[in-house]
Scaffold this motif. Structure first.
Motif, PDB file in Angstrom:
ATOM      1  N   PRO A 278       0.615   9.071   6.820  1.00  0.00           N
ATOM      2  CA  PRO A 278      -0.731   8.923   7.371  1.00  0.00           C
ATOM      3  C   PRO A 278      -1.543   7.893   6.586  1.00  0.00           C
ATOM      4  CG  PRO A 278      -0.171  11.245   7.003  1.00  0.00           C
ATOM      5  CD  PRO A 278       0.863  10.435   6.304  1.00  0.00           C
ATOM      6  N   GLU A 279      -2.514   7.316   7.255  1.00  0.00           N
ATOM      7  CA  GLU A 279      -3.391   6.349   6.601  1.00  0.00           C
ATOM      8  C   GLU A 279      -4.301   7.055   5.596  1.00  0.00           C
ATOM      9  OE1 GLU A 279      -3.165   3.261   6.736  1.00  0.00           O
ATOM     10  OE2 GLU A 279      -2.252   2.696   8.648  1.00  0.00           O
ATOM     11  N   SER A 280      -4.752   6.304   4.611  1.00  0.00           N
ATOM     12  CA  SER A 280      -5.668   6.873   3.622  1.00  0.00           C
ATOM     13  C   SER A 280      -7.009   7.217   4.259  1.00  0.00           C
ATOM     14  CB  SER A 280      -5.870   5.899   2.461  1.00  0.00           C
ATOM     15  OG  SER A 280      -6.166   4.605   2.945  1.00  0.00           O
ATOM     16  N   ILE A 281      -7.417   6.427   5.246  1.00  0.00           N
ATOM     17  CA  ILE A 281      -8.568   6.758   6.087  1.00  0.00           C
ATOM     18  C   ILE A 281      -7.999   7.116   7.445  1.00  0.00           C
ATOM     19  CG2 ILE A 281     -10.773   6.001   7.026  1.00  0.00           C
ATOM     20  CD1 ILE A 281     -10.634   6.095   3.947  1.00  0.00           C
ATOM     21  N   CYS A 282      -8.132   8.342   7.864  1.00  0.00           N
ATOM     22  CA  CYS A 282      -7.382   8.892   8.991  1.00  0.00           C
ATOM     23  C   CYS A 282      -7.379   7.984  10.212  1.00  0.00           C
ATOM     24  CB  CYS A 282      -7.961  10.261   9.361  1.00  0.00           C
ATOM     25  SG  CYS A 282      -7.003  11.124  10.606  1.00  0.00           S
ATOM     26  N   ALA A 283      -6.173   7.640  10.675  1.00  0.00           N
ATOM     27  CA  ALA A 283      -5.921   6.888  11.909  1.00  0.00           C
ATOM     28  C   ALA A 283      -6.331   5.425  11.843  1.00  0.00           C
ATOM     29  CB  ALA A 283      -6.594   7.563  13.100  1.00  0.00           C
ATOM     30  N   SER A 284      -6.637   4.902  10.649  1.00  0.00           N
ATOM     31  CA  SER A 284      -7.004   3.481  10.523  1.00  0.00           C
ATOM     32  C   SER A 284      -5.744   2.640  10.388  1.00  0.00           C
ATOM     33  CB  SER A 284      -7.916   3.271   9.314  1.00  0.00           C
ATOM     34  OG  SER A 284      -9.107   3.997   9.449  1.00  0.00           O
ATOM     35  N   SER A 285      -5.096   2.344  11.510  1.00  0.00           N
ATOM     36  CA  SER A 285      -3.783   1.694  11.479  1.00  0.00           C
ATOM     37  C   SER A 285      -3.838   0.240  11.046  1.00  0.00           C
ATOM     38  CB  SER A 285      -3.114   1.795  12.855  1.00  0.00           C
ATOM     39  OG  SER A 285      -3.919   1.220  13.857  1.00  0.00           O
ATOM     40  N   ARG A 286      -5.029  -0.285  10.782  1.00  0.00           N
ATOM     41  CA  ARG A 286      -5.119  -1.637  10.236  1.00  0.00           C
ATOM     42  C   ARG A 286      -4.761  -1.654   8.749  1.00  0.00           C
ATOM     43  NH1 ARG A 286      -9.396  -0.574  13.343  1.00  0.00           N
ATOM     44  NH2 ARG A 286      -9.888  -1.892  15.134  1.00  0.00           N
ATOM     45  N   MET A 287      -4.603  -0.497   8.134  1.00  0.00           N
ATOM     46  CA  MET A 287      -4.347  -0.407   6.698  1.00  0.00           C
ATOM     47  C   MET A 287      -2.838  -0.439   6.434  1.00  0.00           C
ATOM     48  SD  MET A 287      -7.448   2.240   5.761  1.00  0.00           S
ATOM     49  CE  MET A 287      -7.463   1.913   4.004  1.00  0.00           C
ATOM     50  N   LYS A 288      -2.216   0.695   6.197  1.00  0.00           N
ATOM     51  CA  LYS A 288      -0.770   0.699   5.970  1.00  0.00           C
ATOM     52  C   LYS A 288      -0.015   0.154   7.173  1.00  0.00           C
ATOM     53  CE  LYS A 288      -0.077   4.991   4.495  1.00  0.00           C
ATOM     54  NZ  LYS A 288       0.595   6.181   3.939  1.00  0.00           N
ATOM     55  N   GLY A 289      -0.482   0.489   8.359  1.00  0.00           N
ATOM     56  CA  GLY A 289       0.191  -0.004   9.563  1.00  0.00           C
ATOM     57  C   GLY A 289       0.212  -1.517   9.615  1.00  0.00           C
ATOM     58  N   GLY A 290      -0.905  -2.140   9.253  1.00  0.00           N
ATOM     59  CA  GLY A 290      -0.960  -3.603   9.228  1.00  0.00           C
ATOM     60  C   GLY A 290      -0.071  -4.181   8.148  1.00  0.00           C
ATOM     61  N   SER A 291      -0.048  -3.541   6.985  1.00  0.00           N
ATOM     62  CA  SER A 291       0.767  -4.049   5.874  1.00  0.00           C
ATOM     63  C   SER A 291       2.255  -3.988   6.196  1.00  0.00           C
ATOM     64  CB  SER A 291       0.479  -3.247   4.599  1.00  0.00           C
ATOM     65  OG  SER A 291      -0.838  -3.434   4.164  1.00  0.00           O
ATOM     66  N   ILE A 292       2.731  -2.852   6.702  1.00  0.00           N
ATOM     67  CA  ILE A 292       4.158  -2.725   6.999  1.00  0.00           C
ATOM     68  C   ILE A 292       4.553  -3.617   8.172  1.00  0.00           C
ATOM     69  CG2 ILE A 292       3.809  -0.671   8.445  1.00  0.00           C
ATOM     70  CD1 ILE A 292       6.866  -1.482   6.224  1.00  0.00           C
ATOM     71  N   THR A 293       3.648  -3.821   9.126  1.00  0.00           N
ATOM     72  CA  THR A 293       3.924  -4.766  10.208  1.00  0.00           C
ATOM     73  C   THR A 293       4.168  -6.155   9.647  1.00  0.00           C
ATOM     74  OG1 THR A 293       2.601  -3.540  11.830  1.00  0.00           O
ATOM     75  CG2 THR A 293       2.975  -5.873  12.279  1.00  0.00           C
ATOM     76  N   LYS A 294       3.288  -6.590   8.753  1.00  0.00           N
ATOM     77  CA  LYS A 294       3.422  -7.916   8.143  1.00  0.00           C
ATOM     78  C   LYS A 294       4.701  -8.022   7.335  1.00  0.00           C
ATOM     79  CE  LYS A 294       1.560 -11.972   7.006  1.00  0.00           C
ATOM     80  NZ  LYS A 294       2.607 -12.503   6.149  1.00  0.00           N
ATOM     81  N   ILE A 295       5.016  -7.004   6.562  1.00  0.00           N
ATOM     82  CA  ILE A 295       6.231  -7.012   5.753  1.00  0.00           C
ATOM     83  C   ILE A 295       7.471  -7.141   6.627  1.00  0.00           C
ATOM     84  CG2 ILE A 295       7.711  -5.561   4.289  1.00  0.00           C
ATOM     85  CD1 ILE A 295       5.128  -4.491   3.008  1.00  0.00           C
ATOM     86  N   LEU A 296       7.560  -6.314   7.672  1.00  0.00           N
ATOM     87  CA  LEU A 296       8.755  -6.319   8.524  1.00  0.00           C
ATOM     88  C   LEU A 296       8.903  -7.632   9.288  1.00  0.00           C
ATOM     89  CD1 LEU A 296       8.709  -2.663   9.906  1.00  0.00           C
ATOM     90  CD2 LEU A 296      10.337  -3.650   8.278  1.00  0.00           C
ATOM     91  N   LEU A 297       7.800  -8.152   9.818  1.00  0.00           N
ATOM     92  CA  LEU A 297       7.878  -9.425  10.529  1.00  0.00           C
ATOM     93  C   LEU A 297       8.302 -10.545   9.588  1.00  0.00           C
ATOM     94  CD1 LEU A 297       4.741  -9.246  12.875  1.00  0.00           C
ATOM     95  CD2 LEU A 297       7.151  -9.062  13.544  1.00  0.00           C
ATOM     96  N   ASP A 298       7.740 -10.548   8.376  1.00  0.00           N
ATOM     97  CA  ASP A 298       8.137 -11.568   7.405  1.00  0.00           C
ATOM     98  C   ASP A 298       9.619 -11.480   7.082  1.00  0.00           C
ATOM     99  OD1 ASP A 298       5.690 -12.777   7.157  1.00  0.00           O
ATOM    100  OD2 ASP A 298       5.065 -11.655   5.384  1.00  0.00           O
ATOM    101  N   ILE A 299      10.100 -10.270   6.845  1.00  0.00           N
ATOM    102  CA  ILE A 299      11.512 -10.089   6.501  1.00  0.00           C
ATOM    103  C   ILE A 299      12.407 -10.541   7.652  1.00  0.00           C
ATOM    104  CG2 ILE A 299      13.314  -8.366   6.077  1.00  0.00           C
ATOM    105  CD1 ILE A 299      11.213  -6.757   4.512  1.00  0.00           C
ATOM    106  N   VAL A 300      12.178  -9.991   8.833  1.00  0.00           N
ATOM    107  CA  VAL A 300      13.051 -10.260   9.974  1.00  0.00           C
ATOM    108  C   VAL A 300      13.035 -11.732  10.368  1.00  0.00           C
ATOM    109  CG1 VAL A 300      13.396  -9.813  12.432  1.00  0.00           C
ATOM    110  CG2 VAL A 300      12.935  -7.907  10.876  1.00  0.00           C
ATOM    111  N   LEU A 301      11.850 -12.309  10.497  1.00  0.00           N
ATOM    112  CA  LEU A 301      11.750 -13.676  11.019  1.00  0.00           C
ATOM    113  C   LEU A 301      12.131 -14.731   9.991  1.00  0.00           C
ATOM    114  CD1 LEU A 301       8.517 -13.247  13.155  1.00  0.00           C
ATOM    115  CD2 LEU A 301      10.906 -13.141  13.889  1.00  0.00           C
ATOM    116  N   THR A 302      11.809 -14.490   8.725  1.00  0.00           N
ATOM    117  CA  THR A 302      12.187 -15.456   7.696  1.00  0.00           C
ATOM    118  C   THR A 302      13.698 -15.504   7.521  1.00  0.00           C
ATOM    119  OG1 THR A 302      10.108 -15.085   6.520  1.00  0.00           O
ATOM    120  CG2 THR A 302      11.858 -16.140   5.291  1.00  0.00           C
TER     121      THR A 302
END
Length: 375
Positions: A278-302
């Motif tokens: 869960p997010e540190s601020i409930c349901a704020s998916s711009r936080m961890k959700g945004g970070s892991i999205t960026k990480i995975l896209l960087d890994i896969v596409l690079t």
């Protein structure tokens, strides 16, 4: 506060995080510490769900890379990132950044078009966002629930491409916009496999759906613009039922992914869903959700770009996200400071699993930017 027993049926991304229950009364420094603890769950996991540290997720990352490579290796392939809100904005940012990097390095053929001498249609990365480009700056929730317009957006983005990979980003596995595109692609894949579509230059699709809930906790509420499908499902009881919700699409995608693995088929459908808690601020998916999205896209596409464009890409292109950071130049000293940290260890394991680099030091340099996003 909702108890853990009552939350068990909620999507993980909608739950309260027990690490941050006191963040509203914490001091400034303690807030930072709480946020850091919550962010560590990206790498260490949450409860007994699979996370970025698990071999099963590493294999999904590897399948995602191969799916992208299969498309980029064709003469008219395009990878389209799609999402609503922040997910769509991240897709836009990375698509434009990768295209710019490839253009600047002379890795794309010049065939006339814009100021760079390259047609926009020939660029290998594209994006769609619910609400169109206006939604990049101004949030518009109504188009997020429209799976029909989503398919039109996908078509418009790939008019001149016959090989397309859609990366649908929906942190909570809850966006009807993304579900509409993925469902359409699954229909097309099945029709082509059965030979029911025989058109010249028909588009060959594949899809990666990215979200951070278990498949069974994807959004179950029926999609409003798919309500007519209920009658169609009743009329055609002997046929496969049409998807009515995002969960239906996610489970359908997962079933196709399993079938591909069992029959050793080409990877055309991947559900990439490490659970990051869960997010540190409930349901704020711009936080961890945004970070892991960026990480995975960087890994896969690079990694995919390195495999498709070869050593020239590896030598001439900096890790594409570094252009947006003051930390673009990573020294050996910087690496040694963090080399014992859990996140970097996890990223090194992923690099080894997907056989990305010839040495660990290369993986450290290329993954460091994703790492510093978390802290």
């Amino acid at each position: 506060m909702t108890s853990i027993s009552n939350e068990i049926h909620l999507p993980v991304t909608e739950r309260a995080n027990n690490l941050s229950t006191s963040i509203d009364v914490a001091s400034s420094i303690n807030m930072i510490r709480i946020l850091r603890q919550c962010d560590q769950q990206i790498f260490t996991g949450y409860l007994d769900y699979p996370c970025l540290s698990d071999a099963a997720i590493h294999l999904k990352i590897k399948s995602s890379i191969q799916t992208v490579v299969n498309v980029l290796s064709t003469t008219d392939g395009k990878v389209v990132m799609s999402g609503s809100g922040t997910s769509g904005r991240l897709g836009m940012l990375i698509a434009r950044d990768l295209n710019a990097s490839l253009l600047q390095s002379g890795l794309l053929p010049s065939n006339g078009g814009d100021d760079d001498g390259v047609s926009m249609d020939s660029l290998p990365f594209g994006y769609t966002i619910s609400g169109g480009d206006a939604a990049i700056l101004l949030s518009d929730e109504l188009p997020e629930d429209d799976p029909i317009t989503a398919v039109h957006d996908l078509h418009n983005c790939t008019l001149h491409n016959t090989n397309v990979c859609l990366i649908g980003i929906t942190c909570g596995l809850s966006a009807p916009y993304v579900a509409g595109q993925v469902d359409y692609i699954l229909d097309t894949i099945e029709d082509q496999a059965e030979g029911t579509t025989k058109k010249d230059n028909e588009t060959r699709y594949s899809t990666i759906m990215m979200g951070f809930n278990p498949d069974v906790l994807a959004r179950e509420k029926p999609i409003e613009l798919w309500k007519h499908r209920q009658q169609e499902n009743k009329k055609n009881e002997n046929k496969q039922k049409k998807s009515m919700s995002v969960r239906d699409v996610v489970l359908r995608l997962h079933a196709m992914e399993k079938q591909q693995q069992l029959e050793s088929l080409e990877s055309k459908a991947v559900l990439l869903n490490p659970v990051v808690g869960p997010e540190s601020i409930c349901a704020s998916s711009r936080m961890k959700g945004g970070s892991i999205t960026k990480i995975l896209l960087d890994i896969v596409l690079t990694i995919a770009c390195k495999q498709v464009y070869g050593m020239k890409y590896n030598q001439e292109l900096k890790f594409h996200s570094s252009k947006m950071s003051t930390n673009a130049s990573i020294s050996a000293e910087s690496i040694s400071v963090i080399q014992s940290s859990t996140p970097l260890t996890v990223l090194e394991e992923i690099a080894t699993t997907v056989s990305m680099y010839d040495s660990v030091s290369d993986s450290k340099n290329n993954y460091f930017y994703s790492f510093i996003l978390i802290f």
